[in-house]
Design an enzyme around this catalytic site. Structure first.
Site, PDB file in Angstrom:
ATOM      1  CG  HIS A 156      -1.685  -1.230   1.454  1.00 54.57           C
ATOM      2  ND1 HIS A 156      -2.939  -1.495   0.931  1.00 54.57           N
ATOM      3  CD2 HIS A 156      -1.340  -2.348   2.141  1.00 54.57           C
ATOM      4  CE1 HIS A 156      -3.339  -2.700   1.311  1.00 54.57           C
ATOM      5  NE2 HIS A 156      -2.372  -3.249   2.038  1.00 54.57           N
ATOM      6  CB  SER A 277      14.322  22.176 -14.651  1.00 56.11           C
ATOM      7  OG  SER A 277      13.551  23.346 -14.864  1.00 56.11           O
ATOM      8  CE  LYS A 283      12.068  19.838 -11.813  1.00 58.89           C
ATOM      9  NZ  LYS A 283      10.720  19.393 -11.549  1.00 58.89           N
ATOM     10  CD  GLU A 290       9.452  12.159 -15.516  1.00 62.13           C
ATOM     11  OE1 GLU A 290       8.453  12.845 -15.276  1.00 62.13           O
ATOM     12  OE2 GLU A 290      10.583  12.648 -15.674  1.00 62.13           O
TER      13      GLU A 290
END
Ligand code: ARG
Length: 458
Positions: A156, A277, A283, A290
């Site tokens: 979970h 970024s 970043k 992704e």
């Protein structure tokens, strides 16, 4: 434009209709398979006396010349051609004259395209298999490196029990082992030859389908000619296998994205496979993971595409079936790319052992081990579970962990608890005692690695 099939109709087709009808833009990637298939066909026609041996030799020679010229770039593909089959036959006839027109004896484009597609996908399966094996081997190496790195295992997405990073990585290796099984099953069912089914009904010529199938590396022939030209199960099956494999890569990607986030900080992905970024200097984005997760959707779409093209088709060939290729090609291309990127990225992935251990130390993930301890002292598991739960509740109230509760306090919870409790709930102990087959102890994970490595070497 005058067609090889001109005869039935008098008027020429409209340019727009020709463009709409043409598949050369995507089926030209089957050129090699088309030519190899035709060479075997010519050889069979010669061996059976349907054409002379000399004619067969000239056809084979001419086909070889076309293949060489395509590979060297000397022969450009004519994008005005209807498809790769027509293009090759047209060039052959231009080069050889009359004898070129004999190649298409005792076959049809319907069995020809089915043959080419099977041969092309067979090659793709072999490449996909090799790439999947490489990635599985990378996972084994990483698992070896981190077989003693303790991290929280989750259910979970809540911290559940301590596991090792190596154990977690081997779960993905197991998925790839099953993917390899699916690819090999798919290859086995794919590997029967449709050539010689002709348009749909077979042929009046005394052909030898087995000979042609054998020459092209097939294990046998499609036993029903109507089925042989209509069957695209192999394409749907490959898309299904790749969809499942992409689902695995996507789940791994999801974890890489989570683990590399500032919230987790469990891993660092190599600079070569991350991006920055354009506006936020802090970043380091896991773009590759992704994209793999995102491209999984494409492959699922390719599977739905082929299933939908086929679902309403009456037997045998229908032109709809020309729509069977692009999606399947895309699924193969996408999966190959994703496998390569993953296998390129993972060797440079670094786990932050101390962060993993810290996360494992904070979530009471040794509460099951406290309960198990009480069981060894004679309590039934359900009662032990309850006491362990109340110890956790007390820790949360008092801002403690199970390790920092004093022995005095433990003995208030249960007089059965003695000084050896601390050794028992130590995370290292929790991991090393899980020696059951498939479990998280170093020895168990080593066995998993050995089993997968042995499978890969077969
Ligand atoms: N380009 C066609 C395809 O990909 C080849 C088969 C054409 N057969 C036919 N009867 N028109 O399906």
């Amino acid at each position: 434009m005058t067609k090889l099939w001109a005869g039935r109709t008098a008027a020429e087709t409209a340019q727009l209709a020709d463009d709409f009808n043409s598949s050369i833009a995507f089926d030209s990637r089957m050129a090699k398979q088309d030519i190899t298939g035709s060479m075997a066909h010519a050889a069979m026609l010669g061996a059976k006396g349907i054409i002379t041996e000399d004619e067969a030799a000239r056809l084979i020679d001419g086909l070889q010349g076309i293949l060489d010229d395509l590979e060297s770039g000397a022969l450009p593909i004519d994008m005005q051609a209807e498809d790769i089959h027509m293009f090759v036959e047209q060039v052959l006839t231009q080069r050889l004259g009359e004898v070129g027109k004999k190649l298409h004896t005792a076959r049809s484009r319907n069995d020809q395209v089915a043959l080419d597609f099977r041969m092309y996908l067979r090659d793709e399966i072999d490449t996909l298999t090799a790439l999947t094996k490489t990635l599985a081997a990378v996972l084994c190496d990483k698992a070896e490196e981190y077989k003693d790195a303790i991290m929280p295992g989750y259910t979970h997405l809540q911290r559940a029990q301590p596991v090792t990073f190596g154990h977690q990585l081997m779960a993905y290796a197991m998925m790839l082992v099953r993917d390899l099984g699916r690819l090999s099953d798919c290859r086995r069912r794919l590997n029967v030859s449709p050539i010689g089914c002709c348009a749909l009904a077979g042929t009046t010529y005394d052909t030898d389908r087995e000979m042609e199938a054998g020459a092209l590396g097939f294990d046998g022939i499609c036993l029903n000619s109507i089925d042989g030209v209509s069957d695209r199960d192999f394409a749907a099956e490959l898309c299904a296998a790749l969809s499942i494999e992409m689902m695995h890569l996507s789940r791994l990607s999801e974890e890489l994205i989570l683990w590399s986030s500032w919230e987790f900080q469990f891993i660092e992905l190599p600079d070569a496979y991350t991006t920055g970024s354009s506006i936020m200097p802090q970043k380091k984005n896991p773009d590759m993971a992704e994209l793999v997760r995102g491209k999984t959707g494409r492959v699922y779409g390719d599977l739905m595409g082929i299933l939908t093209v086929l679902k309403g088709l009456p037997l045998a060939y229908n032109k709809d079936m020309q729509e069977d290729k692009e999606g399947v090609f895309d699924a193969c291309d996408t999966a190959k790319l994703c496998l390569e990127v993953m296998a390129g990225m993972l060797p440079g992935m670094k786990a932050r052992r101390e962060k993993m251990l810290k996360a494992a130390s904070e979530g009471f993930i040794n509460a099951t081990d406290l309960a198990d301890y009480l069981v060894t002292k004679g309590l039934p598991f359900r009662s032990a579970y309850k006491l362990s739960g109340s110890a956790v509740a007390q820790c949360i109230r008092e801002g403690k962990t199970l390790e920092t509760v004093s022995l005095e306090e433990y003995q208030k919870i249960s007089p059965l608890i003695e000084a050896d409790i601390y050794e028992h709930i130590d995370l290292g102990t929790c991991v090393s005692r899980r020696v059951s087959a498939g479990g998280t102890s170093v020895g168990s994970v080593e066995k998993q690695i050995a089993a997968v490595r042995e499978f890969l070497s077969e």
